[in-house]
Each structure stands twice: as structure tokens, then as C-alpha cells.
Design a protein around this motif. Structure first.
Motif, PDB file in Angstrom:
ATOM      1  N   ALA A 145       0.756  -1.068   0.495  1.00 33.49           N
ATOM      2  CA  ALA A 145      -0.060  -0.013  -0.113  1.00 33.49           C
ATOM      3  C   ALA A 145       0.824   1.400  -0.278  1.00 33.49           C
ATOM      4  O   ALA A 145       2.083   1.268   0.986  1.00 33.49           O
ATOM      5  N   GLY A 146       0.826   2.420  -1.248  1.00 35.64           N
ATOM      6  CA  GLY A 146       1.323   3.522  -1.126  1.00 35.64           C
ATOM      7  C   GLY A 146       0.705   4.324  -0.667  1.00 35.64           C
ATOM      8  O   GLY A 146      -0.485   4.025  -0.219  1.00 35.64           O
ATOM      9  N   VAL A 147       1.205   5.506  -0.722  1.00 33.63           N
ATOM     10  CA  VAL A 147       0.730   6.862  -0.390  1.00 33.63           C
ATOM     11  C   VAL A 147       0.181   7.118  -0.334  1.00 33.63           C
ATOM     12  O   VAL A 147      -1.483   7.554   0.217  1.00 33.63           O
ATOM     13  N   ALA A 148      -0.917   7.416  -2.107  1.00 34.77           N
ATOM     14  CA  ALA A 148      -2.185   7.242  -2.676  1.00 34.77           C
ATOM     15  C   ALA A 148      -2.733   6.297  -2.177  1.00 34.77           C
ATOM     16  O   ALA A 148      -3.589   6.891  -2.305  1.00 34.77           O
ATOM     17  N   THR A 149      -3.210   5.515  -2.071  1.00 33.91           N
ATOM     18  CA  THR A 149      -3.328   4.430  -1.618  1.00 33.91           C
ATOM     19  C   THR A 149      -4.277   4.759  -0.371  1.00 33.91           C
ATOM     20  O   THR A 149      -5.674   4.500  -0.140  1.00 33.91           O
ATOM     21  N   GLN A 209     -11.386   1.060  -1.015  1.00 33.15           N
ATOM     22  CA  GLN A 209     -11.712   0.663   0.393  1.00 33.15           C
ATOM     23  C   GLN A 209     -10.709  -0.830   0.998  1.00 33.15           C
ATOM     24  O   GLN A 209     -10.317  -1.059   0.056  1.00 33.15           O
ATOM     25  N   PRO A 210      -9.983  -1.100   2.046  1.00 34.52           N
ATOM     26  CA  PRO A 210      -8.963  -1.673   2.306  1.00 34.52           C
ATOM     27  C   PRO A 210      -9.121  -2.965   2.394  1.00 34.52           C
ATOM     28  O   PRO A 210     -10.421  -2.978   2.852  1.00 34.52           O
ATOM     29  N   GLY A 211      -8.925  -4.333   1.415  1.00 35.10           N
ATOM     30  CA  GLY A 211      -8.840  -5.436   1.482  1.00 35.10           C
ATOM     31  C   GLY A 211      -8.840  -6.008   3.457  1.00 35.10           C
ATOM     32  O   GLY A 211      -7.920  -5.490   4.132  1.00 35.10           O
ATOM     33  N   LYS A 212      -8.502  -7.263   3.155  1.00 37.14           N
ATOM     34  CA  LYS A 212      -8.814  -8.376   4.742  1.00 37.14           C
ATOM     35  C   LYS A 212      -7.221  -7.811   5.056  1.00 37.14           C
ATOM     36  O   LYS A 212      -6.961  -7.438   6.465  1.00 37.14           O
ATOM     37  N   ASP A 213      -6.230  -8.199   4.099  1.00 38.91           N
ATOM     38  CA  ASP A 213      -4.914  -8.186   4.809  1.00 38.91           C
ATOM     39  C   ASP A 213      -4.438  -6.667   5.374  1.00 38.91           C
ATOM     40  O   ASP A 213      -3.483  -6.520   5.829  1.00 38.91           O
TER      41      ASP A 213
END
Length: 112
Positions: A28-32, A42-46
Motif C-alpha cells: 500500500a503506497g501513500v496514494a492508496t 476500501q482496504p482489503g482484509k490483509d
């Protein structure tokens, strides 16, 4: 409270920047992370698990916030109170609970 609001609140409470979080989250980068905090993605489970570790909260707390938005019985004030409570350290959480119980006429978690 939406998950993006929860993420912003926790980041502020913990003093973590978007860059700090991006470093703590695999793939996950800064943009994400910025997109998560704006509610665009939305973030995933991990990623949720990694966010929970970065914030020092159980992963379920992040999901509970998302699920709580579907509870029609919970008022805006209840959401705000819960968010404030979660931003406190353990000692202050205990003090806040004592004040709330006293105001509600309760002792040791039971109604009088």
C-alpha cells in the motif's frame, strides 16, 4: 461512522501520517492510503489487519465501526462518544465509564 472517518480519527489520535501508515501496510503506497482516508477505496482484509496493528486496535474494531453504520438505533452522539472513548488510554477509558455510569444511575455495570 464510516471507515474512512475511523481511519482519519485513529491516525490523528495516534499521531500517524499517511506516509507512516503506508510504510506499515504491505503493498500500500501513500496514494492508496490517502484514497482509503478519503473514502474513495476500501482496504482489503490483509490491509485491515495491518492497519489494526499500526493503530494498536483489534481488527474487529475497524470492522465494527463499519458495521455500526448499519445500526439504525445508534445515534450520531453515540457514534461520537464511542469514537472519543476509543481515542483514550485505558486509564481514561475507565474514568469515562465511571462518569457515564454515575450519570446513568448505575453501579458496577448494573442498573440500580
Amino acid at each position: 461512522m464510516s471507515i474512512d472517518q475511523t481511519l482519519r480519527l485513529l491516525a490523528k489520535a495516534r499521531g500517524l501520517s499517511v506516509a507512516d501508515l503506508a510504510t506499515a501496510i504491505p503493498r500500500a503506497g501513500v496514494a492508496t492510503v490517502s484514497a482509503w482516508m478519503r473514502g474513495e477505496k476500501q482496504p482489503g482484509k490483509d490491509q485491515l489487519d495491518a492497519l489494526a496493528r499500526a493503530f494498536g486496535v483489534p481488527a474487529g474494531a475497524l470492522l465494527a465501526e463499519l458495521a455500526s453504520t448499519f445500526d439504525p438505533a445508534r445515534t450520531r452522539g453515540e457514534h461520537d462518544l464511542l469514537a472519543a472513548y476509543r481515542g483514550l488510554d485505558t486509564r481514561r477509558q475507565g474514568a469515562l465509564l465511571e462518569v457515564a455510569r454515575t450519570m446513568a444511575g448505575m453501579r458496577k455495570g448494573k442498573a440500580e
